[in-house]
Design a protein around this motif. Structure first.
Motif, mmCIF file in Angstrom:
data_model
loop_
_atom_site.group_PDB
_atom_site.id
_atom_site.type_symbol
_atom_site.label_atom_id
_atom_site.label_comp_id
_atom_site.label_asym_id
_atom_site.label_seq_id
_atom_site.Cartn_x
_atom_site.Cartn_y
_atom_site.Cartn_z
ATOM 1 N N PRO A 252 50.807 41.070 41.489
ATOM 2 C CA PRO A 252 52.036 40.885 40.699
ATOM 3 C C PRO A 252 51.730 40.480 39.261
ATOM 4 N N PRO A 253 52.638 40.769 38.327
ATOM 5 C CA PRO A 253 52.447 40.299 36.958
ATOM 6 C C PRO A 253 52.412 38.777 36.919
ATOM 7 N N GLY A 254 51.540 38.243 36.070
ATOM 8 C CA GLY A 254 51.374 36.797 35.998
ATOM 9 C C GLY A 254 50.192 36.296 36.798
ATOM 10 N N THR A 255 49.368 37.225 37.333
ATOM 11 C CA THR A 255 48.226 36.833 38.156
ATOM 12 C C THR A 255 47.014 36.519 37.283
ATOM 13 N N VAL A 256 46.426 35.363 37.512
ATOM 14 C CA VAL A 256 45.175 34.975 36.851
ATOM 15 C C VAL A 256 44.056 35.104 37.886
ATOM 16 N N VAL A 257 42.977 35.813 37.512
ATOM 17 C CA VAL A 257 41.856 36.057 38.414
ATOM 18 C C VAL A 257 40.689 35.168 37.978
ATOM 19 N N ILE A 258 40.192 34.343 38.907
ATOM 20 C CA ILE A 258 39.155 33.358 38.593
ATOM 21 C C ILE A 258 37.969 33.554 39.533
ATOM 22 N N ASP A 259 36.759 33.565 38.974
ATOM 23 C CA ASP A 259 35.552 33.638 39.790
ATOM 24 C C ASP A 259 35.386 32.309 40.533
ATOM 25 N N ASP A 260 35.247 32.367 41.851
ATOM 26 C CA ASP A 260 35.211 31.141 42.645
ATOM 27 C C ASP A 260 33.939 30.335 42.413
ATOM 28 N N ASP A 261 32.830 31.003 42.098
ATOM 29 C CA ASP A 261 31.562 30.286 41.897
ATOM 30 C C ASP A 261 31.492 29.606 40.541
ATOM 31 N N THR A 262 31.866 30.327 39.486
ATOM 32 C CA THR A 262 31.706 29.810 38.125
ATOM 33 C C THR A 262 32.981 29.213 37.558
ATOM 34 N N GLN A 263 34.118 29.476 38.214
ATOM 35 C CA GLN A 263 35.447 29.060 37.730
ATOM 36 C C GLN A 263 35.787 29.733 36.398
ATOM 37 N N GLU A 264 35.091 30.795 36.072
ATOM 38 C CA GLU A 264 35.383 31.577 34.865
ATOM 39 C C GLU A 264 36.628 32.428 35.085
ATOM 40 N N ILE A 265 37.489 32.479 34.088
ATOM 41 C CA ILE A 265 38.667 33.342 34.173
ATOM 42 C C ILE A 265 38.227 34.779 33.903
ATOM 43 N N ILE A 266 38.341 35.615 34.910
ATOM 44 C CA ILE A 266 37.955 37.018 34.773
ATOM 45 C C ILE A 266 39.021 37.787 34.016
ATOM 46 N N ALA A 267 40.277 37.547 34.346
ATOM 47 C CA ALA A 267 41.361 38.286 33.701
ATOM 48 C C ALA A 267 42.664 37.530 33.855
ATOM 49 N N ASP A 268 43.573 37.801 32.924
ATOM 50 C CA ASP A 268 44.920 37.227 32.941
ATOM 51 C C ASP A 268 45.873 38.414 32.847
ATOM 52 N N LEU A 269 46.422 38.820 33.975
ATOM 53 C CA LEU A 269 47.156 40.074 34.069
ATOM 54 C C LEU A 269 48.654 39.813 33.975
ATOM 55 N N THR A 270 49.299 40.401 32.969
ATOM 56 C CA THR A 270 50.695 40.053 32.709
ATOM 57 C C THR A 270 51.663 41.230 32.687
ATOM 58 N N THR A 271 51.200 42.434 32.357
ATOM 59 C CA THR A 271 52.144 43.542 32.207
ATOM 60 C C THR A 271 51.823 44.686 33.152
ATOM 61 N N HIS A 272 52.840 45.444 33.490
ATOM 62 C CA HIS A 272 52.721 46.527 34.473
ATOM 63 C C HIS A 272 51.641 47.531 34.063
ATOM 64 N N GLY A 273 50.785 47.876 35.021
ATOM 65 C CA GLY A 273 49.758 48.880 34.800
ATOM 66 C C GLY A 273 48.436 48.358 34.282
#
Length: 435
Positions: A90-111
């Protein structure tokens, strides 16, 4: 059920193996090498789908593995590349690497998309190892393993308006009155444990999405109470509607002005940029006896200490002030940009930060565990995984590369002799001196 956090495992597809093959045709008695390369493994890609509103699907499926590439074929034919695995979020999803806690992506808009696990390269067939001295090599590589990781998905509600305030100040009741949402309502703290969304129809052709967010308490910025589970959702809202209860009593140890100060302090401590977010102050439960006197004092303190002139009185029970509030919110939304998010969101191309990079690090370390010498090197371990040790030519190639990197010389310096056990990754070998 609203699910706003999930932990899942993702793995890119392994590359297909290269093969050893030779031309075998009627009029070509001594055909040369003809083993093709393996295909590339599929990527695991997260793609935003505006039709999704929760992370519910990830409660039932937590492992996502992309398909592997097809093995190479004879006649130098390349194996097919695998299809990428598309995972909808869904829009608004933040993806975080579980090992490093680095933010991989911040996904906000369709597509929008991000590659979270890259597929492995295909192994090379024996046509790739032909040299002037070695015209018929029986060497082929295994496909490279795909990337794998555990990632945490956090959903920050994508609403135009966020209702904030202490628990049980009337946020859920307000949402139920102005929209078709039917949140659970009761007169005790933390009735709302997860955000509730409702679409508000202004009545003049305009509409907006309102979120009733779980109530705050002191220390929320440190995770006390619902803490961060609540605060991360405020970041997405374009306007904050701060609901203050005018029915609180001194016996409860509460005061409307103190409540307003504490909530704003928690928001500021969580993220200072949220102070810049437009905020409407709403005085709720105005139908309760004594509320008018508290409102007068509350207004006076806001004006004197903060220069805030406007406080909107409402009563969800009698509908007093509800329509005026809706119009006010709609007018404010029309006057501000579409998506004033707190964090700077990178462009779509910048999101694809996990791409395969050629391994150029040829360094290695050697340590000793009792009588075993352990060689550690990502490059050597990757080479080891791709080597087909059933082939004599492949084994000799591996040994040549080790010598060229200086591993043999370093082992001798450390005291390795004929028969010494050498461990690389999960494999063990005997050290053999060349005669």
């Amino acid at each position: 059920m609203f699910v706003d956090k999930a932990k899942i495992y993702v793995k890119g597809g392994d590359g297909g193996d290269g093969i050893v093959a030779f031309r075998r045709e009627k009029y070509v008695p001594e055909g040369g090498p003809a083993g093709g390369d393996g295909g590339r493994g599929g990527d695991v890609i997260f793609r935003v789908d505006e039709g999704l509103r929760t992370l519910m699907d990830f409660r039932y499926q937590r492992h996502f593995k992309a398909p592997r590439g097809v093995k190479g074929r004879n006649k130098s034919m390349h194996g097919a590349n695998a299809e990428d695995m598309i995972v909808r979020v869904p829009p608004g999803t933040v993806v975080i690497d579980d090992d490093t806690q680095e933010i991989i992506a911040d996904l906000t808009t369709h597509g929008q998309e991000v590659v979270v696990a890259k597929g492995g390269r295909g192994g090379r067939g024996n046509t790739r190892f032909v040299t002037a001295k070695h015209t018929a090599p029986e060497i082929a590589e295994k496909g490279e393993e795909g990337q794998e990781r555990w990632v945490i998905l956090e959903l920050k509600v994508m609403a135009d308006v966020g209702l904030v305030g202490f628990p049980s100040v009337g946020k859920s009741t307000l949402l139920s009155v102005v929209s078709a949402a039917r949140p659970k309502i009761a007169d005790y703290p933390f009735t709302t444990l997860t955000p509730n969304l409702g679409v508000v129809d202004v009545g003049d052709g305009r509409s907006f999405v309102m979120a009733d967010l779980p109530g705050l308490i002191e220390g929320a910025h440190q995770g006390v109470g619902l803490g961060h589970e609540f605060l991360r959702h405020i970041e997405r809202t374009r306007i904050i509607v701060h609901v203050v209860d005018m029915a609180v009593t001194e016996e409860e140890g509460r005061d409307p002005y103190d409540d307003w100060l504490k909530i704003n302090e928690e928001i500021k401590l969580y993220n200072a940029k949220l102070e810049e977010r437009p905020q409407l102050v709403v005085a709720s439960k105005m139908d309760i006896p004594g509320a008018e006197e508290k409102l007068q004092r509350f207004r006076q303190l806001l004006l004197e200490n903060h220069g805030i002139e406007e406080v909107l009185p409402i009563s969800a029970a009698t509908r007093e002030g509800i329509q005026e509030l809706i119009y006010k919110v709609a007018d404010q939304l029309d006057a501000i940009p579409d998506a004033p998010h707190v964090e700077e969101v990178p462009e779509a191309e910048e999101r694809k930060i996990y791409r395969y990079e050629e391994k150029t690090d040829t360094g290695f370390t050697i340590r000793r565990e009792n009588e075993v010498y352990v060689v550690e090197s990502p490059t050597i371990e990757n080479l080891l995984k791709r080597t087909q040790f059933g082939s004599h030519d492949a084994v000799m190639r591996f040994a040549r590369i080790m010598r060229k990197m200086g591993v043999d010389d370093e082992l001798r310096k450390r005291g390795a002799t004929d028969g010494t056990i050498i461990r690389i990754g999960d494999f063990e070998f005997e050290f053999v001196e060349q005669g």
